[in-house]
Scaffold this motif. Structure first.
Motif, short mmCIF file in Angstrom:
data_model
loop_
_atom_site.label_atom_id
_atom_site.label_comp_id
_atom_site.label_asym_id
_atom_site.label_seq_id
_atom_site.Cartn_x
_atom_site.Cartn_y
_atom_site.Cartn_z
N ASP A 114 0.70 -1.23 0.07
CA ASP A 114 -0.11 -0.10 0.14
C ASP A 114 0.95 1.29 -0.06
N SER A 115 2.09 1.20 0.79
CA SER A 115 3.02 2.37 0.53
C SER A 115 3.59 2.66 -0.77
N PHE A 116 3.94 1.51 -1.31
CA PHE A 116 4.49 1.60 -2.59
C PHE A 116 3.43 2.30 -3.47
N HIS A 117 2.18 1.96 -3.49
CA HIS A 117 1.05 2.28 -4.49
C HIS A 117 0.80 3.91 -3.97
N ARG A 118 0.91 4.26 -2.70
CA ARG A 118 0.68 5.72 -2.06
C ARG A 118 1.68 6.66 -2.67
N MET A 119 2.80 5.85 -2.70
CA MET A 119 4.06 6.86 -3.13
C MET A 119 3.91 7.03 -4.48
#
Lengths: 254, 254
Positions: A114-119
């Motif tokens: 989720d962090s990857f996609h958020r960033m």
């Protein structure tokens, strides 16, 4: 390693020609290998990571399809999303079949992915296209790399999921045309490609650091086919190099 | 028309038992029927409407999956979305196969369907579940009703798409449980169900009013198997009645 022609071909079929393609010996089937609890835990981790990777890719592609300038483009990205969901289902069902709780197995990877996609939320359609293409290709490279370290049954599953990648190819012509029409778009998208790869590596390193069983599989414990930290570094390098060649084929200096 | 037991069964398999199930005569195959340009235009309209209906359902279900309280629920809604995309692809390919431009054929229905989804964006997971279940069932009812008025080839396609519906069933138990745990949720969701049906009918009537060829197919022109305005009204009534029975089966007075 590759000639320029091979690099273009590699980019054209969305896969990296890596050392991992070399012939390898079988380490046995699932029944034999899973008797080792460390190996079993590593495969559950791996399948959990891949499954949530596919589910979150489905979500993000479906979201990014909204940026499409027309119905045909929207449908092309939606088609990728539907394919990712199908992959998720295969991985999920495999987890259930080997007696693991699919949701629990995915849980440790929710936050990193989720962090990857958020960033890396695309700001526009072209960024979405580059992300779809690059994400698809990196996933394919990783599947191919990891497959050689697996028992026969798990490897068959991973390879069958991988064989269905390549849906990101439609992005190539579109991105090239956009850069031809407005060359300075290329500079922005080149930066974007670097950011995608940087965030992917950063989250991958976080996962490797936090998940002992999975790292063991990549690094190679006593019971696992030998792979040392240097080899893991080389694997990340090969994936990065393949990414660089693909970005060049897209008309983007990475 | 149905007994209470039949109504529960109808709700349980997500389909309405309607007069449209009666045996019907063939009006011929596509090659024969499409010689009439009015019939051809009507089928292109119908397939365009269904195709964009599926594509927009994909988008909304993928979006609503974000509201899921856990990974299993998220995956259940994502699975419905992937199924809708598969339906879209079948309808799209059929449009292309009969020489129609799929994107042009969908265009007239983009605004009505987008309006429907804009007016019925779920506020929470339970509203999303009810919408998924109700939307799936209304679509199935409509497919079944319209199938009897089509040439053999188009009908086969419509029935094969319809045979793959019913993915909304997982919602039933979840909604029932939520109402048992907190009965006043039922009142809110009953209102929501009415609003969904109201908006669906309102957009359907708008489409019928604006699309001559499609209305002709529903109403019955000279070359089309006879159906009059009274029959169209009855069709909407049958779909509304089936909706009412399903809402009752969900534990919701509609």
């Amino acid at each position: 390693m590759d000639t320029h022609g091979e690099a273009a071909q590699t980019a054209a079929d969305g896969r990296a020609g890596t050392a991992a393609e070399a012939v390898h010996e079988s380490i046995g089937d699932w029944a034999a290998c899973s008797a080792d609890p460390h190996y079993r835990a590593a495969v559950v981790d791996l399948l959990g990571a891949l499954a949530y990777g596919e589910l979150s890719a489905f979500e993000r592609l479906a979201e990014d399809a909204k940026l499409a300038p027309n119905l045909a483009d929207k449908a092309a990205l939606a088609e990728m999303a539907a394919a990712e969901f199908h992959h998720y289902r295969l991985l999920h069902d495999r987890l259930a079949a080997i007696g693991a709780d699919p949701d629990e197995s995915m849980q440790p990877f929710v936050e990193p992915l989720d962090s990857f996609h958020r960033m890396t939320a695309p700001a526009d359609w072209l960024e979405g296209l580059v992300k779809a293409f690059v994400g698809d290709a990196i996933a394919s490279d990783f599947y191919r790399e990891v497959a050689v370290r697996l028992d026969d049954d798990t490897r068959d599953l991973v390879l069958s999921v991988m064989a269905d990648t390549g849906h990101g190819q439609f992005a190539v012509a579109k991105v090239r045309t956009a850069i031809e029409q407005e060359p300075r778009v290329g500079g922005r998208l080149a930066l974007w490609g670097r950011r995608l790869m940087g965030e992917a590596l950063s989250q991958a390193q976080r996962v490797v650091a936090e998940r002992d069983a999975l790292s063991n599989l990549l690094i190679g414990g006593a019971e696992v086919r030998g792979f040392d930290l240097v080899e893991v570094g080389k694997m990340f390098n090969r994936i990065t190099e393949a990414h660089t060649r693909r970005m060049a084929a897209l008309g983007l200096a990475s």
